[in-house]
Design a protein around this motif. Structure first.
Motif, mmCIF file in Angstrom:
data_model
loop_
_atom_site.group_PDB
_atom_site.id
_atom_site.type_symbol
_atom_site.label_atom_id
_atom_site.label_comp_id
_atom_site.label_asym_id
_atom_site.label_seq_id
_atom_site.Cartn_x
_atom_site.Cartn_y
_atom_site.Cartn_z
ATOM 1 N N MET A 69 21.850 -10.045 -12.478
ATOM 2 C CA MET A 69 20.582 -10.661 -12.110
ATOM 3 C C MET A 69 20.231 -11.763 -13.097
ATOM 4 O O MET A 69 20.490 -11.631 -14.281
ATOM 5 N N ASN A 70 19.619 -12.797 -12.581
ATOM 6 C CA ASN A 70 19.226 -13.859 -13.498
ATOM 7 C C ASN A 70 17.855 -13.555 -14.111
ATOM 8 O O ASN A 70 17.124 -12.690 -13.663
ATOM 9 N N LYS A 71 17.507 -14.290 -15.141
ATOM 10 C CA LYS A 71 16.270 -14.034 -15.867
ATOM 11 C C LYS A 71 15.028 -14.409 -15.066
ATOM 12 O O LYS A 71 13.942 -13.976 -15.387
ATOM 13 N N LYS A 72 15.202 -15.209 -14.032
ATOM 14 C CA LYS A 72 14.044 -15.642 -13.246
ATOM 15 C C LYS A 72 13.624 -14.611 -12.201
ATOM 16 O O LYS A 72 12.552 -14.709 -11.646
ATOM 17 N N SER A 73 14.483 -13.654 -11.916
ATOM 18 C CA SER A 73 14.117 -12.651 -10.920
ATOM 19 C C SER A 73 13.031 -11.739 -11.497
ATOM 20 O O SER A 73 13.058 -11.364 -12.664
ATOM 21 N N LEU A 74 12.078 -11.401 -10.670
ATOM 22 C CA LEU A 74 10.966 -10.571 -11.097
ATOM 23 C C LEU A 74 11.218 -9.120 -10.717
ATOM 24 O O LEU A 74 11.767 -8.830 -9.665
ATOM 25 N N SER A 75 10.773 -8.214 -11.572
ATOM 26 C CA SER A 75 10.877 -6.797 -11.250
ATOM 27 C C SER A 75 9.798 -6.442 -10.230
ATOM 28 O O SER A 75 8.844 -7.195 -10.012
ATOM 29 N N LEU A 76 9.956 -5.301 -9.632
ATOM 30 C CA LEU A 76 8.971 -4.819 -8.672
ATOM 31 C C LEU A 76 7.589 -4.712 -9.310
ATOM 32 O O LEU A 76 6.579 -5.076 -8.703
ATOM 33 N N MET A 77 7.542 -4.239 -10.553
ATOM 34 C CA MET A 77 6.261 -4.116 -11.266
ATOM 35 C C MET A 77 5.642 -5.485 -11.523
ATOM 36 O O MET A 77 4.434 -5.646 -11.396
ATOM 37 N N ASP A 78 6.456 -6.471 -11.865
ATOM 38 C CA ASP A 78 5.932 -7.821 -12.086
ATOM 39 C C ASP A 78 5.313 -8.372 -10.810
ATOM 40 O O ASP A 78 4.242 -8.987 -10.838
ATOM 41 N N ILE A 79 5.990 -8.145 -9.703
ATOM 42 C CA ILE A 79 5.478 -8.615 -8.408
ATOM 43 C C ILE A 79 4.170 -7.901 -8.075
ATOM 44 O O ILE A 79 3.203 -8.527 -7.645
ATOM 45 N N LEU A 80 4.151 -6.589 -8.294
ATOM 46 C CA LEU A 80 2.945 -5.796 -8.026
ATOM 47 C C LEU A 80 1.789 -6.257 -8.903
ATOM 48 O O LEU A 80 0.670 -6.463 -8.411
ATOM 49 N N PHE A 81 2.039 -6.433 -10.190
ATOM 50 C CA PHE A 81 0.992 -6.871 -11.112
ATOM 51 C C PHE A 81 0.444 -8.234 -10.718
ATOM 52 O O PHE A 81 -0.760 -8.466 -10.755
ATOM 53 N N LYS A 82 1.326 -9.135 -10.329
ATOM 54 C CA LYS A 82 0.893 -10.477 -9.934
ATOM 55 C C LYS A 82 0.037 -10.404 -8.665
ATOM 56 O O LYS A 82 -1.008 -11.034 -8.579
ATOM 57 N N ARG A 83 0.503 -9.628 -7.700
ATOM 58 C CA ARG A 83 -0.218 -9.498 -6.427
ATOM 59 C C ARG A 83 -1.597 -8.865 -6.626
ATOM 60 O O ARG A 83 -2.565 -9.265 -6.004
ATOM 61 N N LEU A 84 -1.664 -7.857 -7.481
ATOM 62 C CA LEU A 84 -2.920 -7.147 -7.727
ATOM 63 C C LEU A 84 -3.767 -7.779 -8.838
ATOM 64 O O LEU A 84 -4.843 -7.287 -9.147
ATOM 65 N N LYS A 85 -3.233 -8.824 -9.451
ATOM 66 C CA LYS A 85 -3.911 -9.518 -10.556
ATOM 67 C C LYS A 85 -4.202 -8.575 -11.719
ATOM 68 O O LYS A 85 -5.291 -8.525 -12.260
ATOM 69 N N ILE A 86 -3.166 -7.815 -12.066
ATOM 70 C CA ILE A 86 -3.227 -6.881 -13.183
ATOM 71 C C ILE A 86 -2.474 -7.509 -14.352
ATOM 72 O O ILE A 86 -1.414 -8.079 -14.170
ATOM 73 N N HIS A 87 -3.038 -7.378 -15.547
ATOM 74 C CA HIS A 87 -2.492 -8.077 -16.706
ATOM 75 C C HIS A 87 -1.591 -7.233 -17.603
ATOM 76 O O HIS A 87 -0.856 -7.781 -18.413
ATOM 77 N N SER A 88 -1.677 -5.911 -17.481
ATOM 78 C CA SER A 88 -0.856 -5.069 -18.349
ATOM 79 C C SER A 88 -0.626 -3.710 -17.696
ATOM 80 O O SER A 88 -1.317 -3.329 -16.750
ATOM 81 N N PHE A 89 0.338 -2.987 -18.236
ATOM 82 C CA PHE A 89 0.610 -1.644 -17.734
ATOM 83 C C PHE A 89 -0.569 -0.719 -18.005
ATOM 84 O O PHE A 89 -0.899 0.135 -17.184
ATOM 85 N N ASN A 90 -1.238 -0.897 -19.154
ATOM 86 C CA ASN A 90 -2.421 -0.084 -19.473
ATOM 87 C C ASN A 90 -3.523 -0.305 -18.443
ATOM 88 O O ASN A 90 -4.179 0.653 -18.013
ATOM 89 N N GLN A 91 -3.751 -1.552 -18.052
ATOM 90 C CA GLN A 91 -4.754 -1.840 -17.033
ATOM 91 C C GLN A 91 -4.353 -1.197 -15.707
ATOM 92 O O GLN A 91 -5.189 -0.651 -14.999
ATOM 93 N N PHE A 92 -3.074 -1.244 -15.379
ATOM 94 C CA PHE A 92 -2.572 -0.615 -14.153
ATOM 95 C C PHE A 92 -2.906 0.880 -14.156
ATOM 96 O O PHE A 92 -3.390 1.417 -13.153
ATOM 97 N N ILE A 93 -2.659 1.547 -15.276
ATOM 98 C CA ILE A 93 -2.948 2.980 -15.392
ATOM 99 C C ILE A 93 -4.441 3.237 -15.206
ATOM 100 O O ILE A 93 -4.845 4.142 -14.469
ATOM 101 N N LEU A 94 -5.278 2.438 -15.861
ATOM 102 C CA LEU A 94 -6.732 2.601 -15.729
ATOM 103 C C LEU A 94 -7.188 2.410 -14.285
ATOM 104 O O LEU A 94 -8.027 3.166 -13.786
ATOM 105 N N ILE A 95 -6.644 1.422 -13.623
ATOM 106 C CA ILE A 95 -7.010 1.149 -12.228
ATOM 107 C C ILE A 95 -6.600 2.318 -11.329
ATOM 108 O O ILE A 95 -7.356 2.746 -10.456
#
Length: 109
Positions: free
Chosen positions: A1-27
């Motif tokens: 995989m190249n470095k430009k490919s996004l992980s599933l979590m990156d895509i989810l965070f971007k879509r949900l406008k979440i800035h960190s894993f800690n914020q994701f847990i709180l949400i």
């Protein structure tokens, strides 16, 4: 995989406008608490009003319960978000939901 490919979590965070894993847990915690709490509060609220499945037709009771649940959930979502420091995130979430019902809230705060 190249470095430009996004992980599933990156895509989810971007879509949900979440800035960190800690914020994701709180949400996720806020959603979980609110879901359970809204069922309890709706049951108690309808009980106080004397609305139950014994004295009402199911054709009236269940739509009424769903409507009460929807509004109580929206209110509790904001209340539960406060102690977790996620009010701003959920206020923006609520504005998006309400705009789908034709209610526009232009406040940025």
């Amino acid at each position: 995989m190249n470095k430009k490919s996004l992980s599933l979590m990156d895509i989810l965070f971007k879509r949900l406008k979440i800035h960190s894993f800690n914020q994701f847990i709180l949400i996720m915690i806020v959603f979980a608490i609110t879901g359970s709490l809204s069922l309890l509060v709706t049951f108690k609220f309808m009980s106080i009003l004397g609305i139950n499945s014994i004295n009402m037709s199911p054709y009236i009771f269940w739509p009424a319960r769903i409507i009460f649940l929807f509004f109580i959930y929206q209110i509790l979502l904001l209340i539960v978000a406060i102690p977790f420091g996620q009010f701003k995130y959920f206020w923006n979430f609520e504005k998006k939901i309400l705009s789908r019902f034709g209610l526009k809230l232009n406040s940025d705060h």
